[in-house]
Design a protein around this motif. Sequence first.
Motif, PDB file in Angstrom:
ATOM      1  N   ALA A  24       0.835  -1.208   0.000  1.00  0.00           N
ATOM      2  CA  ALA A  24       0.000   0.000   0.000  1.00  0.00           C
ATOM      3  C   ALA A  24       0.864   1.250   0.000  1.00  0.00           C
ATOM      4  O   ALA A  24       0.566   2.248  -0.652  1.00  0.00           O
ATOM      5  N   PHE A  25       1.996   1.179   0.728  1.00  0.00           N
ATOM      6  CA  PHE A  25       2.895   2.340   0.800  1.00  0.00           C
ATOM      7  C   PHE A  25       3.529   2.616  -0.567  1.00  0.00           C
ATOM      8  O   PHE A  25       3.639   3.755  -0.998  1.00  0.00           O
ATOM      9  N   TYR A  26       3.959   1.533  -1.252  1.00  0.00           N
ATOM     10  CA  TYR A  26       4.616   1.726  -2.560  1.00  0.00           C
ATOM     11  C   TYR A  26       3.616   1.736  -3.708  1.00  0.00           C
ATOM     12  O   TYR A  26       3.985   1.983  -4.843  1.00  0.00           O
ATOM     13  N   GLY A  27       2.338   1.448  -3.419  1.00  0.00           N
ATOM     14  CA  GLY A  27       1.355   1.251  -4.481  1.00  0.00           C
ATOM     15  C   GLY A  27       0.796   2.536  -5.037  1.00  0.00           C
ATOM     16  O   GLY A  27       1.209   3.633  -4.679  1.00  0.00           O
ATOM     17  N   GLN A  33      -4.432   6.112   1.877  1.00  0.00           N
ATOM     18  CA  GLN A  33      -3.917   4.752   2.109  1.00  0.00           C
ATOM     19  C   GLN A  33      -2.396   4.781   2.289  1.00  0.00           C
ATOM     20  O   GLN A  33      -1.846   4.136   3.161  1.00  0.00           O
ATOM     21  N   ARG A  34      -1.758   5.560   1.404  1.00  0.00           N
ATOM     22  CA  ARG A  34      -0.281   5.621   1.479  1.00  0.00           C
ATOM     23  C   ARG A  34       0.170   6.236   2.795  1.00  0.00           C
ATOM     24  O   ARG A  34       1.095   5.749   3.442  1.00  0.00           O
ATOM     25  N   SER A  35      -0.485   7.315   3.228  1.00  0.00           N
ATOM     26  CA  SER A  35      -0.016   7.964   4.464  1.00  0.00           C
ATOM     27  C   SER A  35      -0.332   7.086   5.685  1.00  0.00           C
ATOM     28  O   SER A  35       0.433   7.058   6.644  1.00  0.00           O
ATOM     29  N   GLN A  39       2.524   5.710   8.204  1.00  0.00           N
ATOM     30  CA  GLN A  39       2.436   5.890   9.652  1.00  0.00           C
ATOM     31  C   GLN A  39       2.735   4.572  10.388  1.00  0.00           C
ATOM     32  O   GLN A  39       3.525   4.513  11.332  1.00  0.00           O
ATOM     33  N   ILE A  40       2.096   3.471   9.903  1.00  0.00           N
ATOM     34  CA  ILE A  40       2.283   2.157  10.562  1.00  0.00           C
ATOM     35  C   ILE A  40       3.742   1.712  10.447  1.00  0.00           C
ATOM     36  O   ILE A  40       4.353   1.277  11.428  1.00  0.00           O
TER      37      ILE A  40
END
Length: 1063
Positions: A24-27, A33-35, A39-40
Amino acid sequence: MAAEKLRDLTQPIDVPLLDATVSAFYGTGSKEQRSAADQILRELQNNPDMWLQVMHILQNTQNLNTKFFALQVLEGVIKYKWNALPTEQRDGMKNFISDVIVQLSSNEASFRTERLYVNKLNIILVQILKHEWPARWRSFIPDLVSAAKASESICENCMAILKLLSEEVFDFSRGEMTQQKIKELKQSLNSEFQLIHELCLYVLSASQRTELIRATLSTLHAFLTWIPLGYIFESPLLETLLKFFPLPAYRNLTLQCLTEVAALQFGNFYDAQYVKMYNIFMVQLQSILPPTTNIPEAYANGSNEEQVHIRILESTQENISSILLGLEYLINISYVDDTEVFKVCLDYWNVLVSELFDPHRSLENPATAAGHMVGLQVPVMIPGMVDGLGSELLQRRQLYTGPMSKLRTLMISRMAKPEEVLIVEDENGNIVRETLKDNDVLVQYKIMRETLIYLSHLDHDDTEKQMLRKLSKQLCGEDWAWNNLNTLCWAIGSISGSMMEDQENRFLVMVIRDLLNLCEITKGKDNKAVIASNIMYVVGQYPRFLRAHWKFLKTVVNKLFEFMHETHPGVQDMACDTFLKIVQKCRRKFVITQVGENEPFVSELLSGLSTTIADLEPHQIHAFYESVGNMVQAESDAQKRDEYLQRLMGLPNQKWLEIIGQARQNVDFLKEQDVIRVVLNILQTNTSVASSLGTYFLPQISLIFLDMLNVYRMYSELISKSIAEGGPFASRTSFVKLLRSVKRETLKLIETFLDKAEDQPQIGKQFVPPMFDPVLGDYARNVPDARESEVLSLFATIVNKYKATMVEDVPRIFEAVFQCTLEMITKNFEDYPEHRLKFFSLLRAIATHCFPALICLSSEQLKLVMDSIIWAFRHTERNIAETGLILLLEMLKKFEVSEFCNQFYQSYFLTIEREIFAVLTDTFHKPGFKLHVLVLQHLFCLAETGAITQPLWDVATNSYPYPNNAAFVHEFTVKLLSTSFPNMTAAEVTQFVNGLFQSTNDLSAFKTHLRDFLVQSKEFSAQDNKDLYAEEAAAQRERERQRMLSIPGLIAPSELQDDMVDS
């Protein structure tokens, strides 16, 4: 819900869920969703227990990004917490990483597909090695070598690990590891190198795999700079390398290895092997690239092999022909139209010619020293020249005359553009004014200039012949081209100072005459602009010649005046710059009546002043006025000097009087924008003349001073009114900006005059008191946005100039600027950047020269001063932090010898120590390292020597009776650092503090000790730490300058601060 599940690290992490978060971060999902994923992941990364999940993640994920995330977490732990982990956890992680690497690299298919992952694992392993090896992992090298023999793909990866290890220890260790650790690792690598050496030779002789052989050559290349020489010259290594050179797949890597060997510094023990290597190489090179090839056309991959050891090859005739052939190759390669190739060749030529010139050896031999006096071209007729070193030096030079002559041709035809030349050809072939400086070209120019100066010293006659021959071809049109003329003139200008005066005079008479003729006979605006720029560049480089030849000097200056009417872009700017440069070096010549003249040139110039400057822009006029100011300054007769000044300032003064007269009748006249612009221009012209005249500007400034202050006050009130009515945006209107420009220029003019004027108290008495209300009072009354930072720098200049006589005025200055400026600059680190720096410069001036005034401050005011200093050195803006630290050192030294020493240090010692350690260790303030060291050394010295006689601890709250201040500071420092760096053991911190106390009297030991601590505290690893070594770099630059000064011409005569100005 998913986030909560991931955050719970008490059980094994849910790997598919982690994969989904990383994806999700790289998607390409939504920003939310990315932020959320970011955060996680940040929370997980900062969780101290997260690293324990790394093995579980790596074993269960197929997602490369997830693997990298896990390894990132692990890398942080290895760098910052490794030594604090229990032994079984360290061993478990070490074995796990090793097993994964072996498992992936033993299978050819997985080794290729997982290459990125394996590379990252290798880096992690090397990070572990830096802690574990050799003490806790003695068998690492034998283990690695035996694993390498298991399969070719494992062997290839082992080579990659060895290369990484070598780079970590020998190339990137400075500022990464303590001096002791670097020494230990180097010794271990050296002592275990035999196993690695045998492995490399075995691979090179037995393997058929291209990738493995390339990896081995690459690893060897990293090792060759430091391994014991026996492994190179007393083993089959060189023969093996030379076998690989003809094979295209390995040619470049082999060439890099051979170049590395050639660059090694060894005695004459291995000369025979070296000569053999070079000769075999040249035979191979001729078969790959026949000497008749047109290299610039065939250019694909040129590089140079010979290095500084060329001397060894001069021993026999056969070797000499081999060298000359090599140099021939290199000259041809240097003509290749590729900047990078040329740079490599240029570096080599620079080394070779400086060695041939070899001034150190020449000067040690008296015969050659005599030659040095006559232009460093040692003629054979000097008696005693035939024996010893002199004849050897001559023979060497004789040997290279052919290649050196070709090299001169090359250098002249490819000369880089000097900084002073403003007129260039753009990509469309038009002649335009240069807009941006190209730093690469400037660096190249410096190296080429140095090389050409050495070449000129080696044979002045050949240099002169080649340049004049090329110039005559330009004149007859045979070789005419912008680029040919430019490179030739840049080369002529660059060798200024390298010839004896008689030869230089002869040479220049011909050059300037030919260039002036060329200017007359050539048609076309662009052509004329190119020739003009070259004439200006050349004459600006030879002040010695112009001083000795008045006729030429006068012709050149009149030619510059002609160019000042030439509207082609850049020509006028260059004419004004060159005029200033020439006047600064030849000013006396213009104020004496020369033979055959009726009056001094300056008088003639002043008569035609308005015509000369008719076509110039305001900024060019200011430069022109500064130049004439330099001439006037050279007149020793006060009456004539004042008369010249009056004539020079006639035009601006007439305009000024008109404006002031009109304003007396109607003050609103001064509010018209055109009038404000004229006022600004007049003030700028005055500033230019003040900067070159200094004290002699007194009659002129006295004339306009009081009117100028009135205009200042009026414009200031207008600004305040506009801002009060229009709010903060009013300060950005063109009207307010223009008014502020006038205020700033007024302050700049007064500051320039007071700064340049000789230290005469009556000047201070005449000019400082009238400014208290119009300038200081105005500053205090204004709204923050209307306060000029130049007020602060003006008063800093005044305090620096008149020193202790200003003590009584300091309270007034303080009252007007201190509180109100602090309120402006302490809200954040960004607003009012100009005020910040100038405020601390003013404080520093007061602390240095008017210290008694600081002692008279109340304790609240002194606390404000100290807080502002601490606030300054916390600043991330380098020059503000530096000013703050210098000011702090000044205050510490002054208070140490005052009667308030105890009171001051009782209040501020601990605060200063705490704050300095904070900036020393936070990585944002590295440039201040040298000053941090000096402040800490000062504090520890005070504690150690007992200069502070009262206890530094609070006796009321601390009942423990310390034997002395040193014991208290020791304990305080240990506690401070232990809480700041929990990753360091108590023993390490105590050892560091002990070291500080032991080295208080030895600055370099104190500094090294602090550097090692910074590395040890792990805050500074994996960063660029060159700022910690800035002082050593500065010392190296000074040594280089002294070397350049010893060789005529290396520092251009136009750059020397010479005493010959008034000759």
